[in-house]
Write an enzyme that holds these catalytic residues in place. Structure first.
Site, mmCIF file in Angstrom:
data_model
loop_
_atom_site.group_PDB
_atom_site.id
_atom_site.type_symbol
_atom_site.label_atom_id
_atom_site.label_comp_id
_atom_site.label_asym_id
_atom_site.label_seq_id
_atom_site.Cartn_x
_atom_site.Cartn_y
_atom_site.Cartn_z
ATOM 1 N N LYS A 1 0.853 -1.190 0.000
ATOM 2 C CA LYS A 1 0.000 0.000 0.000
ATOM 3 C C LYS A 1 0.890 1.241 0.000
ATOM 4 C CE LYS A 1 -4.337 1.215 2.283
ATOM 5 N NZ LYS A 1 -5.096 1.038 3.525
HETATM 6 O O1 G3P Z 1 -9.250 2.054 4.221
HETATM 7 C C1 G3P Z 1 -9.177 3.383 4.614
HETATM 8 C C2 G3P Z 1 -9.793 3.561 5.924
HETATM 9 O O2 G3P Z 1 -9.092 2.872 6.911
HETATM 10 C C3 G3P Z 1 -10.035 4.965 6.322
HETATM 11 O O3 G3P Z 1 -11.202 4.920 7.016
HETATM 12 O O4 G3P Z 1 -12.886 5.673 8.594
HETATM 13 O O5 G3P Z 1 -10.470 6.307 8.915
HETATM 14 O O6 G3P Z 1 -11.822 7.321 7.095
HETATM 15 P P1 G3P Z 1 -11.617 6.124 7.945
#
Ligand code: G3P
Length: 225
Positions: free
Chosen positions: A93
């Site tokens: 990633k």
């Molecule tokens: O895969 C990306 C994710 O982990 C981000 O999620 O909820 O932190 O915006 P969030």
């Protein structure tokens, strides 16, 4: 190009219990993690993080995104190669930055799969696809958070990638609730990565619960008239 066989489900967590629970449903195709998710699960330090990736790969037969920490080309290549060598399921990633695009191109040329993360615009997604990213991760919830339409970005990427038959898969990320998953399926996102909760919320409907309770009650009445 859009994979017509099936929408993939990834779980977005570093927590082994949650990964096991989702995997036991039998519908899990992979896992995404990031440094924040590792820290949230108290996994710190290079060796512990590598071990966690190995533990995840033991549980799930699918793609496991492992994120580099370096932000320079050499560092990303060094870390990415080490991560890719951990297990065949690992997808490296890489953040959407200038050296990140160069790193994705390097990994593409060396047959190492990548997931370009922190994507918030169609232009960024075009660059990731041109560099040959296996996955591109638009963060739809974080766009919604700042009053932009996250799902509209997924639609734009679907159109652009289909126009040119880009093979990069759209991995809808930062999913916050079950309707995000349903809308991504309608648009044709190749993958949805979500925390355990929205995956489990897909199961729920009050008419299912009410109908099942009625069936069981009628069965009992029939068995004990
Ligand atoms: O895969 C990306 C994710 O982990 C981000 O999620 O909820 O932190 O915006 P969030």
């Amino acid at each position: 190009m859009y994979n017509f066989t099936c929408m993939k489900f990834f779980i977005d967590t570093a927590n082994l219990e949650e990964i096991r629970e989702a995997n036991e449903l039998g519908i899990l195709d992979g896992v995404t993690t990031n440094p924040s998710l590792m820290a949230k699960d108290n996994v710190t330090g290079e060796e512990n993080i590598k071990q966690r990736y190995l533990d995840i790969c033991e549980i799930v037969d699918g793609d496991v995104s492992a994120e580099v920490i370096a932000t320079d080309l050499k560092g990303m290549i060094r870390e990415g190669e080490a991560l890719a060598n951990l297990h065949p399921g690992v997808v490296v990633k890489i953040p959407m930055i200038k050296d990140g695009i160069k790193a994705i191109k390097y990994f593409t040329d060396n047959r190492i799969r990548t997931n370009c993360t922190l994507v918030f615009s169609p232009g960024q997604a075009i660059l990731a696809a041109k560099a040959g990213a296996t996955y591109v991760s638009p963060f739809l919830g974080r766009l919604d958070d700042i009053s932009h339409d996250g799902l509209a970005l997924i639609e734009e990427l679907r159109t652009i990638y289909d126009n040119y038959h880009f093979e990069t898969q759209i991995l809808a990320a930062s999913i916050r609730h079950p309707m995000h998953i349903v809308e991504c399926a309608k648009i044709g996102a190749d993958v949805a990565t979500c925390p355990l909760k929205p995956i489990m919320q897909l199961l729920k409907h009050p008419l299912t619960d009410r109908g099942l309770a009625q069936f069981l009650e009628d069965y009992r009445k029939g068995s004990n008239p």
